[in-house]
Design a protein around this motif. Structure first.
Motif, PDB file in Angstrom:
ATOM      1  N   LYS A  98      -4.588   0.644   0.616  1.00  0.00           N
ATOM      2  CA  LYS A  98      -5.927   0.621   1.197  1.00  0.00           C
ATOM      3  C   LYS A  98      -5.884   0.879   2.696  1.00  0.00           C
ATOM      4  O   LYS A  98      -6.737   1.594   3.244  1.00  0.00           O
ATOM      5  CB  LYS A  98      -6.591  -0.729   0.918  1.00  0.00           C
ATOM      6  N   LYS A  99      -4.879   0.327   3.381  1.00  0.00           N
ATOM      7  CA  LYS A  99      -4.782   0.490   4.828  1.00  0.00           C
ATOM      8  C   LYS A  99      -4.304   1.883   5.234  1.00  0.00           C
ATOM      9  O   LYS A  99      -4.591   2.346   6.340  1.00  0.00           O
ATOM     10  CB  LYS A  99      -3.830  -0.562   5.415  1.00  0.00           C
ATOM     11  N   THR A 100      -3.557   2.561   4.357  1.00  0.00           N
ATOM     12  CA  THR A 100      -2.940   3.842   4.715  1.00  0.00           C
ATOM     13  C   THR A 100      -3.552   5.037   3.999  1.00  0.00           C
ATOM     14  O   THR A 100      -3.209   6.176   4.318  1.00  0.00           O
ATOM     15  CB  THR A 100      -1.441   3.818   4.383  1.00  0.00           C
ATOM     16  N   SER A 101      -4.423   4.778   3.022  1.00  0.00           N
ATOM     17  CA  SER A 101      -5.004   5.842   2.188  1.00  0.00           C
ATOM     18  C   SER A 101      -3.922   6.657   1.475  1.00  0.00           C
ATOM     19  O   SER A 101      -4.128   7.820   1.133  1.00  0.00           O
ATOM     20  CB  SER A 101      -5.884   6.780   3.031  1.00  0.00           C
ATOM     21  N   LEU A 128      -0.181   9.506  -1.749  1.00  0.00           N
ATOM     22  CA  LEU A 128       0.404   8.648  -2.777  1.00  0.00           C
ATOM     23  C   LEU A 128      -0.679   7.815  -3.448  1.00  0.00           C
ATOM     24  O   LEU A 128      -1.623   7.360  -2.800  1.00  0.00           O
ATOM     25  CB  LEU A 128       1.438   7.711  -2.143  1.00  0.00           C
ATOM     26  N   SER A 129      -0.537   7.629  -4.736  1.00  0.00           N
ATOM     27  CA  SER A 129      -1.460   6.762  -5.471  1.00  0.00           C
ATOM     28  C   SER A 129      -1.023   5.309  -5.291  1.00  0.00           C
ATOM     29  O   SER A 129       0.087   5.037  -4.795  1.00  0.00           O
ATOM     30  CB  SER A 129      -1.455   7.114  -6.956  1.00  0.00           C
ATOM     31  N   THR A 130      -1.862   4.382  -5.704  1.00  0.00           N
ATOM     32  CA  THR A 130      -1.500   2.964  -5.619  1.00  0.00           C
ATOM     33  C   THR A 130      -0.252   2.684  -6.443  1.00  0.00           C
ATOM     34  O   THR A 130       0.625   1.918  -6.027  1.00  0.00           O
ATOM     35  CB  THR A 130      -2.659   2.081  -6.117  1.00  0.00           C
ATOM     36  N   GLU A 131      -0.159   3.322  -7.615  1.00  0.00           N
ATOM     37  CA  GLU A 131       1.003   3.133  -8.484  1.00  0.00           C
ATOM     38  C   GLU A 131       2.278   3.630  -7.808  1.00  0.00           C
ATOM     39  O   GLU A 131       3.341   3.003  -7.918  1.00  0.00           O
ATOM     40  CB  GLU A 131       0.800   3.873  -9.819  1.00  0.00           C
ATOM     41  N   SER A 157       5.338   4.150   4.940  1.00  0.00           N
ATOM     42  CA  SER A 157       6.678   3.749   5.385  1.00  0.00           C
ATOM     43  C   SER A 157       6.625   3.003   6.709  1.00  0.00           C
ATOM     44  O   SER A 157       7.292   1.975   6.890  1.00  0.00           O
ATOM     45  CB  SER A 157       7.580   4.979   5.518  1.00  0.00           C
ATOM     46  N   GLN A 158       5.816   3.515   7.649  1.00  0.00           N
ATOM     47  CA  GLN A 158       5.710   2.886   8.962  1.00  0.00           C
ATOM     48  C   GLN A 158       5.098   1.490   8.860  1.00  0.00           C
ATOM     49  O   GLN A 158       5.532   0.554   9.543  1.00  0.00           O
ATOM     50  CB  GLN A 158       4.874   3.761   9.901  1.00  0.00           C
ATOM     51  N   VAL A 159       4.078   1.336   8.020  1.00  0.00           N
ATOM     52  CA  VAL A 159       3.434   0.026   7.851  1.00  0.00           C
ATOM     53  C   VAL A 159       4.415  -0.975   7.262  1.00  0.00           C
ATOM     54  O   VAL A 159       4.539  -2.110   7.747  1.00  0.00           O
ATOM     55  CB  VAL A 159       2.183   0.154   6.953  1.00  0.00           C
ATOM     56  N   LEU A 160       5.140  -0.574   6.228  1.00  0.00           N
ATOM     57  CA  LEU A 160       6.103  -1.486   5.601  1.00  0.00           C
ATOM     58  C   LEU A 160       7.213  -1.861   6.579  1.00  0.00           C
ATOM     59  O   LEU A 160       7.612  -3.032   6.655  1.00  0.00           O
ATOM     60  CB  LEU A 160       6.691  -0.838   4.345  1.00  0.00           C
ATOM     61  N   ASN A 161       7.715  -0.872   7.328  1.00  0.00           N
ATOM     62  CA  ASN A 161       8.753  -1.162   8.324  1.00  0.00           C
ATOM     63  C   ASN A 161       8.242  -2.135   9.382  1.00  0.00           C
ATOM     64  O   ASN A 161       8.968  -3.040   9.817  1.00  0.00           O
ATOM     65  CB  ASN A 161       9.217   0.132   8.997  1.00  0.00           C
ATOM     66  N   ILE A 170      -1.616 -10.245   5.203  1.00  0.00           N
ATOM     67  CA  ILE A 170      -1.412  -8.819   5.480  1.00  0.00           C
ATOM     68  C   ILE A 170      -2.741  -8.072   5.438  1.00  0.00           C
ATOM     69  O   ILE A 170      -2.983  -7.160   6.230  1.00  0.00           O
ATOM     70  CB  ILE A 170      -0.411  -8.215   4.468  1.00  0.00           C
ATOM     71  N   ALA A 171      -3.619  -8.469   4.529  1.00  0.00           N
ATOM     72  CA  ALA A 171      -4.919  -7.802   4.397  1.00  0.00           C
ATOM     73  C   ALA A 171      -5.774  -7.965   5.646  1.00  0.00           C
ATOM     74  O   ALA A 171      -6.592  -7.096   5.972  1.00  0.00           O
ATOM     75  CB  ALA A 171      -5.660  -8.338   3.175  1.00  0.00           C
ATOM     76  N   THR A 172      -5.574  -9.066   6.375  1.00  0.00           N
ATOM     77  CA  THR A 172      -6.393  -9.321   7.568  1.00  0.00           C
ATOM     78  C   THR A 172      -5.748  -8.795   8.851  1.00  0.00           C
ATOM     79  O   THR A 172      -6.362  -8.856   9.910  1.00  0.00           O
ATOM     80  CB  THR A 172      -6.643 -10.831   7.725  1.00  0.00           C
ATOM     81  N   LEU A 173      -4.522  -8.302   8.761  1.00  0.00           N
ATOM     82  CA  LEU A 173      -3.849  -7.790   9.951  1.00  0.00           C
ATOM     83  C   LEU A 173      -4.524  -6.518  10.448  1.00  0.00           C
ATOM     84  O   LEU A 173      -4.933  -5.670   9.660  1.00  0.00           O
ATOM     85  CB  LEU A 173      -2.374  -7.492   9.642  1.00  0.00           C
ATOM     86  N   ARG A 174      -4.620  -6.386  11.760  1.00  0.00           N
ATOM     87  CA  ARG A 174      -5.162  -5.170  12.358  1.00  0.00           C
ATOM     88  C   ARG A 174      -4.027  -4.203  12.649  1.00  0.00           C
ATOM     89  O   ARG A 174      -3.061  -4.544  13.323  1.00  0.00           O
ATOM     90  CB  ARG A 174      -5.914  -5.500  13.649  1.00  0.00           C
ATOM     91  N   MET A 175      -4.147  -3.005  12.120  1.00  0.00           N
ATOM     92  CA  MET A 175      -3.127  -1.984  12.318  1.00  0.00           C
ATOM     93  C   MET A 175      -3.782  -0.722  12.843  1.00  0.00           C
ATOM     94  O   MET A 175      -4.995  -0.565  12.796  1.00  0.00           O
ATOM     95  CB  MET A 175      -2.395  -1.687  10.999  1.00  0.00           C
TER      96      MET A 175
END
Length: 206
Positions: free
Chosen positions: A110-113, A81-84, A120-124, A148-153
């Motif tokens: 950025k976190k999921t490429s 998926l693109s950023t858009e 979907s998993q990150v948002l959930n 969110i940008a500083t969270l470690r996933m």
């Protein structure tokens, strides 16, 4: 007949040859003159092209299928998926305008490429942890892009799922371990039987 095989990049040459011969055999049988019955057969094979080189056995067998006159080969490449597109997904789910979701969409991408399942998993996960939460005063979902940008996933979908599982209570994990032995789907009657079993903790099935 529909046959689906995922992760073909992990198959050895013998398995891939068997699959190719099966597909060609059905195709040749359908094309034979005087054949009374036509066999409807669809094979869906999935693989990660970034893990397959030109010398891989999968590419060799695929080339044979492409050249075969009795097999129709359709190739569908699924891109990230693109950023858009991530922004559009968030807009649709949260019913918010683009200007409010651009920051979040950029961070998630950025976190999921752009991996759709990972997105979907990150948002959930963010909603479940209340990092993204509905604010009655604002009448909408709200979050902190910088937080969110500083969270470690996890670095992958599997890593994130494992991380989510580790946050469950001991009783819930024990229930999942027992139920996982029965496969991906479980009948409600089986759940009722397991509820009184000694292998299920006192906390019950979550």
């Amino acid at each position: 007949i529909l046959v689906c095989c995922d992760d073909l990049q992990w198959c050895n040459s013998s398995v891939l040859t068997l699959i190719k011969e099966l597909i060609i055999s059905v195709g040749e049988n359908n094309g034979e003159e005087g054949s009374r019955k036509r066999h409807n057969f669809l094979f869906v094979g999935m693989f990660r092209d970034e893990e397959v080189s030109e010398s891989h056995s999968l590419m060799e067998q695929l080339a044979v299928l492409r050249e075969s006159n009795c097999v129709n080969v359709t190739e569908i490449k699924l891109s990230s998926l693109s950023t858009e597109e991530v922004n559009d997904m968030i807009m649709s789910e949260m019913r918010l305008p683009m200007r409010l979701v651009q920051g979040l969409g950029g961070v998630v991408h950025k976190k999921t490429s752009g991996h759709s399942i990972f997105v979907s998993q990150v948002l959930n996960s963010l909603v479940r942890d209340s990092t993204i939460a509905y604010r009655p005063r604002k009448h909408r979902f709200d979050w902190d892009d910088n937080k969110i940008a500083t969270l470690r996933m996890g670095d992958s979908v599997a890593g994130l799922i494992v991380s989510n599982l580790s946050s469950l209570q001991t009783e819930a994990l024990q229930s999942l371990r027992v139920l996982s032995c029965f496969g991906v789907q479980i009948a409600f009657t089986l759940l009722k039987l397991c509820r009184g079993s000694k292998c299920i903790p006192k906390g019950g099935i979550e």
